[in-house]
Scaffold this active site. Structure first.
Site, mmCIF file in Angstrom:
data_model
loop_
_atom_site.group_PDB
_atom_site.id
_atom_site.type_symbol
_atom_site.label_atom_id
_atom_site.label_comp_id
_atom_site.label_asym_id
_atom_site.label_seq_id
_atom_site.Cartn_x
_atom_site.Cartn_y
_atom_site.Cartn_z
ATOM 1 N N HIS A 99 1.466 -14.198 -53.930
ATOM 2 C CA HIS A 99 2.592 -15.147 -53.889
ATOM 3 C C HIS A 99 2.228 -16.520 -54.468
ATOM 4 O O HIS A 99 3.092 -17.398 -54.556
ATOM 5 C CB HIS A 99 3.100 -15.324 -52.454
ATOM 6 C CG HIS A 99 3.653 -14.065 -51.851
ATOM 7 N ND1 HIS A 99 4.637 -13.320 -52.470
ATOM 8 C CD2 HIS A 99 3.337 -13.401 -50.699
ATOM 9 C CE1 HIS A 99 4.914 -12.260 -51.711
ATOM 10 N NE2 HIS A 99 4.135 -12.275 -50.643
ATOM 11 N N ASP A 157 2.454 -3.857 -52.506
ATOM 12 C CA ASP A 157 2.745 -4.627 -51.299
ATOM 13 C C ASP A 157 4.256 -4.540 -51.016
ATOM 14 O O ASP A 157 5.044 -4.390 -51.940
ATOM 15 C CB ASP A 157 2.333 -6.089 -51.538
ATOM 16 C CG ASP A 157 2.320 -6.930 -50.275
ATOM 17 O OD1 ASP A 157 1.229 -7.132 -49.719
ATOM 18 O OD2 ASP A 157 3.412 -7.388 -49.859
ATOM 19 N N HIS A 186 6.161 -6.834 -50.229
ATOM 20 C CA HIS A 186 6.805 -8.021 -50.795
ATOM 21 C C HIS A 186 6.560 -8.085 -52.305
ATOM 22 O O HIS A 186 5.483 -7.718 -52.776
ATOM 23 C CB HIS A 186 6.231 -9.292 -50.152
ATOM 24 C CG HIS A 186 6.313 -9.292 -48.657
ATOM 25 N ND1 HIS A 186 5.235 -8.972 -47.856
ATOM 26 C CD2 HIS A 186 7.352 -9.562 -47.840
ATOM 27 C CE1 HIS A 186 5.621 -9.051 -46.574
ATOM 28 N NE2 HIS A 186 6.883 -9.403 -46.539
ATOM 29 N N ASP A 194 1.451 -3.599 -46.159
ATOM 30 C CA ASP A 194 2.477 -3.958 -45.184
ATOM 31 C C ASP A 194 3.756 -3.151 -45.320
ATOM 32 O O ASP A 194 4.721 -3.368 -44.577
ATOM 33 C CB ASP A 194 2.772 -5.474 -45.244
ATOM 34 C CG ASP A 194 2.824 -6.012 -46.653
ATOM 35 O OD1 ASP A 194 2.772 -5.210 -47.607
ATOM 36 O OD2 ASP A 194 2.907 -7.241 -46.816
HETATM 37 ZN ZN ZN Z 1 3.217 -8.508 -48.274
#
Ligand code: ZN
Length: 308
Positions: free
Chosen positions: A126, A163, A165, A244
């Site tokens: 990120h 991931d 995200h 995750d």
């Molecule tokens: Zn994540």
């Protein structure tokens, strides 16, 4: 010539408060489970070095690198965003995490290791060109990728990110760099709430509906990632290895299990063997419930190092 396992005790000194899910225990849980499974016996252990300003500057604005250093608190915490905090050790841990990706790249491209796994935190995907966020300060995989391109002279490097995200930071840094292909799956309508409109032609972003499960994930990889990777013919592959999306991890809702991580790792390794002499560097991203995190990393590493 053993696969490399790269980590550092500094990665456990960074913490963002007692209740924060991105906790130091993640590193120990992974290490202990790899040890218990006998997988570390097949790996050469390395301490992560600190990344230099020059190395970080290949992926980040230098003012960002210096801002992170400036925000490092002498005691207590400094806040970066509502989810991201620094303690006095965070800056050093962030340098080690990015340095791990650089060392992994050097080991794999020099032939000293066939593949490398970086058990490091803070995570990186990120972190944008000029911004921290989402538990991330420096974009570890992007620093490694630019090192492979700019220092080792590779012409084509791929990044795959599973991931839960979307790797908005990696996309921000790598979009429109024609030497890079980034393939990502992520859960729709989840932090960082982007990815649905790719920012460059070198981005394969596949958003998955909540609760769509392992079959939808595998279909996305088979029909979205693999043809793009084969057409691109990467000379090396980086993995943003976030766990995750596991069904026991409440950070997301994709419902993956260890077998899905084992499967996707095998698919990526097959691409690496076809085009990249098997050269793969995997860096830990998310995964917040310790037991499924450790089990998923073991499933991933087992295939990565060819111990399956
Ligand atoms: Zn994540």
């Amino acid at each position: 010539m053993l696969p490399a396992y790269i980590s550092h005790p500094d990665c456990m000194k960074h913490e963002m408060g007692a209740l924060h899910p991105e906790c130091p225990e993640r590193i120990a849980a992974i290490r202990d489970h790899l040890l218990m499974k006998g997988l570390l016996e097949f790996m050469q252990l390395y301490d992560a070095p600190v990344a230099t300003e020059e190395q970080l500057g290949r992926a980040h604005a230098l003012r960002h690198v210096r801002e992170v250093a400036d925000k490092s608190p002498p005691s207590g915490y400094s806040q970066i965003d509502p989810d991201t905090w620094m303690n006095p050790h965070s800056y050093q841990a962030a340098l080690r995490s990015a340095g791990a990706a650089v060392l992994a790249t050097d080991l794999v491209l020099s032939g000293e290791a066939p593949v490398a796994f970086c058990n490091v935190r803070p995570p990186g995907h990120h972190a944008e060109h000029a911004a921290s966020g989402g538990f991330c300060f420096f974009n570890n995989v992007a620093v490694g990728i630019r090192h492979a391109l700019d220092v080792h002279g590779l012409e084509r490097v791929a990044l795959v990110d599973f991931d839960v995200h979307h790797g908005n930071g990696s996309e921000d840094i790598l979009c429109n760099d024609a030497r890079v292909l980034m393939c990502s799956t992520y859960e729709l309508n989840l932090y960082p709430f982007c990815g649905d409109e790719p920012r460059g032609l070198n981005m394969v972003n596949i958003g998955l509906a909540p609760r769509s499960g392992g079959d939808a994930f595998r279909e996305a990889v088979d029909w979205g990632w693999i043809p793009a990777l084969d057409a691109f013919r990467p000379q090396m592959i980086f993995i943003s290895a976030g766990f995750d999306a596991h069904r026991e991890d409440d950070m997301g809702n994709l419902g993956l299990v260890e077998a899905d991580y084992e499967w996707v790792t095998r698919r990526v390794m097959e691409v690496a063997q076809r085009h990249a002499q098997g050269r793969v560097v995997s860096c830990l991203e998310g995964g917040y419930v310790l037991s499924p995190l450790a089990r998923s990393v073991a499933a991933h590493v087992k295939v990565l190092i060819g111990a399956d």
